[in-house]
Design a protein around this motif. Structure first.
Motif, PDB file in Angstrom:
ATOM      1  N   ASN A 239      35.840  30.082  14.943  1.00 50.76           N
ATOM      2  CA  ASN A 239      36.575  28.742  15.003  1.00 50.76           C
ATOM      3  C   ASN A 239      35.738  27.508  15.680  1.00 50.76           C
ATOM      4  O   ASN A 239      36.274  26.067  16.598  1.00 50.76           O
ATOM      5  N   VAL A 240      34.226  26.957  15.577  1.00 49.93           N
ATOM      6  CA  VAL A 240      33.763  26.379  15.993  1.00 49.93           C
ATOM      7  C   VAL A 240      32.716  25.075  15.480  1.00 49.93           C
ATOM      8  O   VAL A 240      31.905  24.947  15.710  1.00 49.93           O
ATOM      9  N   ALA A 241      33.059  25.354  14.514  1.00 48.86           N
ATOM     10  CA  ALA A 241      32.367  24.312  13.021  1.00 48.86           C
ATOM     11  C   ALA A 241      32.005  23.085  13.881  1.00 48.86           C
ATOM     12  O   ALA A 241      31.265  22.325  13.639  1.00 48.86           O
ATOM     13  N   GLY A 242      32.952  22.267  14.619  1.00 50.48           N
ATOM     14  CA  GLY A 242      32.873  20.928  15.022  1.00 50.48           C
ATOM     15  C   GLY A 242      31.788  20.803  16.013  1.00 50.48           C
ATOM     16  O   GLY A 242      31.338  20.043  16.736  1.00 50.48           O
ATOM     17  N   LEU A 243      31.401  22.029  16.380  1.00 48.09           N
ATOM     18  CA  LEU A 243      30.130  22.169  16.939  1.00 48.09           C
ATOM     19  C   LEU A 243      28.271  21.717  16.459  1.00 48.09           C
ATOM     20  O   LEU A 243      27.192  21.671  17.248  1.00 48.09           O
TER      21      LEU A 243
END
Length: 389
Positions: A239-243
């Protein structure tokens, strides 16, 4: 052993979150339950958050490079999770898997060349082909025994001398298939015979349910390894797609150089500090968290499956072998795609992905994201029953 709480409700509204804060823009409803965008509503694990906080405390965020410990984390993760022994010099960077696919198309083909896609499939594939002025060749998947498989005869009939690439979704999105060794060998044999390179999107490769085994494409044989690029990332898993930090693995030295020339032109090769830190932390410390996540997701799927069978038997659910994305067939209700998606939002108050966006074979389908607390999923199912039951 630390126990992670996936039942916790984490408010996301007001954080410029696409999944929650853009509902009005995409669905004309600010109140629908958002089970559409492919990220999860669980907290990013603490070992990633703490690693980012530690790096943030340095207070200078200048140009950085990826350290030896970063590469060791990737190499060890691939060995532990996938029994794939890779080398540091095969690993490159991409600001997201879709970006990597697009740069691969630009690196390994030219405008007008044919690129094969296999719908129904993750819809940005279509944008990557069209946006680079390549010719899109559609090789639709076929349904056998409740799951998709490759239509190899159709594939062979559509290949010509200008067909250069095939975009493979492995595991498959939206159907959740984990391709078997036999399926992959049959597909790669055709590509090798016709000098077609395969770009394999393996972003969901860590989200595999019991009884199934992900096979990285490059592990099939040395010949296949020299004819493919594999794209992976911790973004869906942790759950780190925004990085926006992904990796590509290209065993062929010449092809790797071509890819790196392409991303180098846009000065995209360096990535960002916190994405690099997150990826290293995920692949170093993520095994136990992932095991607990998969158990929870499978519990969510079992809830959905039993609910649909009992309350909404006209809906057919494709049983996932991987991913937290569930492909659901509502065609028995006789609605066209736009009507179905609109009805689901307006009458059920649930925002799902319209199956028509996934191309041929998506008519009458909706894609539902079970990567959420179980209470949220239960509420969404109750709403669907009220509207469709």
């Amino acid at each position: 052993m630390q126990q992670y709480d996936f039942d916790e409700i984490v408010p996301r509204k007001g954080t410029n979150c696409l999944k929650h804060d853009a509902l009005e823009r995409f669905f004309n409803s600010a109140d629908a339950l958002p089970l559409w965008v492919a990220d999860m509503d669980f907290k990013t694990p603490d070992f990633i958050v703490n690693a980012i906080k530690e790096r943030a405390e340095h207070e200078i965020y200048g140009y950085t490079f990826r350290s030896d410990s970063y590469y060791e984390a990737v190499i060890n993760w691939m060995s532990r999770r996938h029994q794939w022994d890779i080398k540091k010099e095969w690993i490159s960077f991409s600001p997201g898997v879709v970006a990597g696919l697009t740069y691969a198309i630009e690196s390994f083909s030219k405008p007008g060349d044919g690129v094969i896609v296999q719908p129904p499939v993750y819809f940005p594939f279509f944008d990557s082909v069209k946006g680079t002025n390549r010719k899109m060749i559609q090789n639709p998947l076929k349904m056998e025994n409740g799951r998709y498989t490759f239509d190899l005869e159709d594939l062979k009939s559509k290949i010509d001398a200008n067909t250069k690439l095939l975009l493979l979704c492995n595991p498959q999105n939206p159907g959740g298939m984990v391709w078997t060794r036999e399926e992959l060998v049959a597909l790669t044999d055709i590509c090798l015979e016709n000098n077609i390179m395969i770009i394999s999107d393996e972003i969901h490769s860590d989200l595999i349910y019991k009884g199934h085994k992900h096979i990285p494409l490059a592990t099939l044989s040395e010949e296949v390894a020299q004819n493919c690029m594999v794209s992976m990332a911790p973004s869906k898993t942790f759950n780190v797609a925004g990085l926006t930090s992904s990796l590509v693995i290209i065993p062929n030295k010449r092809k790797l150089a071509a890819y790196e020339r392409t991303i180098g032109v846009g000065h995209l090769h360096m990535g960002n500090i916190f994405g690099t830190v997150a990826l290293e932390a995920a692949y170093t410390h993520g095994d136990e968290w992932l095991a607990q996540l998969l158990d929870y997701l499978w519990g969510n799927y079992q809830l959905l499956e039993s609910f649909i069978q009992e309350k909404l038997p006209r809906v057919k659910v494709m049983k996932p072998e991987a991913t937290y994305l569930i492909w659901m067939d509502f065609s028995d209700y006789g609605m066209k795609n736009e009507e179905l998606a609109k009805f689901t939002v307006e009458k059920a108050g649930v925002a799902l992905n319209d199956g028509g966006r996934f191309g041929i074979g998506g008519d009458g389908f909706l894609r539902l994201n079970i990567g959420c607390p179980r209470s949220v999923l239960q509420e969404a199912l109750n709403r669907l029953e009220k509207a469709f039951g």
